[in-house]
Design an enzyme around this catalytic site. Structure first.
Site, PDB file in Angstrom:
ATOM      1  N   ASP A  84       2.496  -4.414  -9.008  1.00  0.00           N
ATOM      2  CA  ASP A  84       1.308  -4.281  -8.168  1.00  0.00           C
ATOM      3  C   ASP A  84       1.667  -3.599  -6.857  1.00  0.00           C
ATOM      4  OD1 ASP A  84      -1.293  -4.546  -7.319  1.00  0.00           O
ATOM      5  OD2 ASP A  84      -1.378  -6.724  -7.554  1.00  0.00           O
ATOM      6  N   GLU A 139       2.139   1.848  -4.822  1.00  0.00           N
ATOM      7  CA  GLU A 139       1.886   3.257  -4.471  1.00  0.00           C
ATOM      8  C   GLU A 139       2.940   3.831  -3.511  1.00  0.00           C
ATOM      9  OE1 GLU A 139      -1.525   1.137  -5.867  1.00  0.00           O
ATOM     10  OE2 GLU A 139      -0.502   0.830  -3.967  1.00  0.00           O
ATOM     11  N   ASP A 178      -8.218  -1.909  -7.559  1.00  0.00           N
ATOM     12  CA  ASP A 178      -9.204  -2.873  -7.067  1.00  0.00           C
ATOM     13  C   ASP A 178     -10.568  -2.203  -6.945  1.00  0.00           C
ATOM     14  OD1 ASP A 178      -7.006  -4.467  -6.951  1.00  0.00           O
ATOM     15  OD2 ASP A 178      -6.851  -4.488  -4.771  1.00  0.00           O
TER      16      ASP A 178
END
Length: 677
Positions: free
Chosen positions: A395, A398, A465
């Protein structure tokens, strides 16, 4: 003059070195630099490749030509390149490739310069040995452009868009585009930048890099283009057998007892369940990468019980560390933490355990450092794999940083502006390297970011999300198909969206049902979200209920039926996994992938194929109880609900009561003999 150097062409002036060489059976790689071409700088093109029948000719008038299989490059005396569907290729061209009677046709060309133009390639010095780079190509009327990763602009055809080449939550930058003109192009550069897909030009821009580097392949079908891309950047491994089933998750199960209670209830209800996810803050400190002992007192026993229920466990892994975590000092000792160009280590604030859950400055793991990758894997192995954890949920990789901090990041591989887009690919590499060294040839990670070549590491990208609305779902359909055309076979969404959704609201229940039906046919089927009542972001937060029995008596039998549909489809999904492994063909794909000669198929952006034999038409509109469906021409299609056979090549209005969405099976296929519903 051009020079032939081995199998490559080089062109040198006082201002530029240009190198063109075959790179794969029907592809070429082009690199250009203001000073020297760095042939060791590989990025996504670090695999051995085979060429086809290569021919090179250097002419006395200052021009040259290189042909490699289906692609040829003509270079004029000013260094301008023109890429052609080659007549030198073995075998006949398809009808589409030979349209208009031309044996060779232009695929792409450097932009013809305007008066006083700097030319198609621009190297603007930054004064530090790097450059801001621009590469400009011609634009073509009627061209359609797909791929480029995951973007939520709601378009499948991205012609006319400006796409920022920046990673972020819900955005995965994969700089590979697929053109309806019969070529695929990889911008082999992880620098921040953009691609402008204009009416008068296509321009690629890198904010900071050492050289222009791109790869282009020619294919008469989308399948040929995707196969060439997989050969160049890596084939995906086979999907683990368990991963094709249904995954249950929510933000978040806070304790071992909560998670097990849900798994037991699925078993009691006789509902199929293959995987569960243990979300963030199951650790003592961010960066411990281990279970918190009070909330998760016996994780080994938990995994053992889940196994007895036929359920695998995946655990959340974040790249952030508190300074007091168990792995901060070991990583700092190997220079395995991201540095800040302003000095020291790069830090961003996240919640930490403690009184009132204070936000604390945290640092970031640097996966571009091989020693840091090894150290992280060793911790994941010891904490999770040794007790039977099956997968890792990578998670916020990035990494999740404000843009100003992302630009200040300094990795072992280089500055963030120069290399930062590849962070997610390196994160997936951590797990893939570790599992392969342990003898597992099917590495697999659920991940929120990807770059070119991520597929070879078993990256299963999810869309981040996202909003829990029909508009968001509609955007996902297009985004997922562009991910497929970017070389990532295993893509999925949080079914129902992530950012809210009230399980007691009839309007949201309809969204959830329709999304669940759509998710049944995604490559990975996973229910997740932060449902109402929401709580502030903290180490103790948890959202509302998000299990299939949470959405009322009307929804439950529909969701249950679609869990059974997914179970029936799993053998077919694994056939598609083998195809993806062999050829790079994505399991979920646009209609034109299998029907490139059907012009109408190229404009359908709200349906998809799951493999060659299953056509799915999601319903993404409130209150809709029918929808228009296009059936590609050339085959007959069997309605999976009614058994009615229909000819392709036409659009029909198809019933879509709340209980189902339109699904069609290719007539005569093996799947047509299976009762899906």
């Amino acid at each position: 003059m051009y020079q032939q150097i081995g199998s490559a062409l080089e062109w040198r002036t006082r201002h530029e070195i240009l190198r063109i060489e075959p790179w794969g059976a029907h592809a070429v790689r082009v690199r250009a630099a203001a000073d020297a071409v760095d042939q060791e700088l590989a990025w996504a093109l670090d695999l051995p490749v085979e060429t086809s029948r290569v021919s090179i000719a250097v002419h006395e008038d200052g021009t040259a030509r290189l042909a490699n299989g289906r692609i040829a490059v003509e270079a004029d005396g000013h260094g301008r390149l023109r890429f052609l569907r080659s007549a030198d290729a073995d075998g006949p061209q398809s009808a589409a490739a030979a349209a208009g009677g031309a044996r060779e046709r232009e695929l792409l060309a450097d932009k013809r310069p305007y008066t006083a133009s700097l030319g198609p390639r621009v190297h603007t010095s930054r004064g530090d040995g790097t450059y801001e780079l621009e590469q400009t190509f011609e634009a073509y009327d009627g061209e359609r452009i797909f791929g480029l990763g995951q973007h939520l602009h709601g378009r499948l055809d991205q012609k006319g868009c400006v796409i920022d080449l920046l990673q972020g939550n819900t955005v995965a930058t994969i700089p590979f585009l697929h053109s309806s003109r019969g070529y695929g192009l990889l911008w082999n550069n992880p620098a921040m930048g953009r691609v402008e897909l204009g009416a008068d030009a296509t321009r690629w821009v890198a904010e900071q890099a050492r050289q222009i580097d791109y790869w282009i392949t020619a294919g008469d079908t989308p399948a040929e283009i995707m196969a060439a891309y997989a050969d160049a950047t890596g084939h995906p491994p086979l999907l683990p057998a368990w991963a094709s089933g249904f995954w249950q998750s929510k933000l978040r199960y806070r304790t071992q007892q909560e998670l097990l209670a849900v798994a037991r209830e699925y078993k009691r209800r006789d509902l199929p369940l293959s995987g569960m996810l243990c979300d963030f803050f199951h650790w003592p400190k961010m960066g411990d990468w281990d279970f918190e002992p009070e909330e998760w007192p016996d994780p080994a026993a938990m995994v053992k019980e889940l196994e007895s229920l036929g359920v695998k466990l995946a655990v959340s892994v974040w790249p952030t560390l508190e300074t007091g975590s168990a792995n901060f000092e070991p990583l700092r000792a190997v220079d395995g933490l991201v540095r800040d160009s302003h000095g020291g280590l790069l830090r961003n604030h996240w919640p930490a355990r403690g009184e009132h859950d204070p936000y604390a400055p945290m640092v970031y793991h640097d996966p571009t450092n091989p020693a840091a990758r090894r150290l992280l894997w060793e911790r994941l192995r010891a904490s999770y794999r040794e007790i039977g954890v099956a997968a890792y949920w990578l998670d916020a990789c990035e990494p999740d940083l404000p843009r100003d901090l992302a630009r200040r990041a300094v990795y072992q591989a280089g500055p963030g502006t120069q290399v930062g887009n590849a962070y997610g690919a390196y994160a997936a590499q951590v797990v893939a390297e570790g599992l392969r060294e342990a003898g597992d040839d099917r590495p697999f990670s659920l991940i929120r970011s990807a770059w070119a070549g991520s597929q070879r590491h078993g990256a299963a990208l999810w869309s981040g999300d996202i909003e829990p609305t029909f508009a968001s779902m509609a955007a996902q359909i297009r985004a997922g198909l562009n991910v497929a055309m970017s070389g990532i076979p295993w893509w999925n969404t949080d079914i129902g969206g992530f950012l809210g959704g009230n399980p007691d609201d009839p309007a949201y229940r309809e969204v959830l049902v329709r999304w669940f039906q759509y998710g049944t046919f995604q490559p990975i089927m996973r229910l997740h979200g932060d449902r109402e009542p929401n709580q502030p972001f903290s180490t103790h937060m948890s959202g509302g209920p998000n299990e299939v029995w949470s959405y009322g008596d009307e929804a439950y039998p529909i969701l249950r039926e679609h869990l059974l549909v997914r179970e029936r489809l799993r053998p077919y999904v694994h056939e598609l996994a083998e195809e993806a492994h062999r050829t790079g063909a994505p399991p979920m794909r646009p209609l034109f992938f299998d029907f490139p000669e059907d012009e109408a198929a190229w404009s359908v952006d709200d349906q998809f194929l799951l493999g060659p034999d299953l056509l799915v038409a999601p319903v993404a509109e409130a209150g809709a109880r029918s929808r228009s469906v296009y059936l590609p021409r050339g085959v007959r299609w069997v309605d999976a609900h009614t058994g009615e056979s229909r000819a392709g090549g036409e659009r029909r209005e198809v019933p879509a009561p709340l209980e189902r969405i339109p699904v069609f099976v290719r007539g005569g296929s093996a799947l047509a003999k299976v009762s899906i519903y």
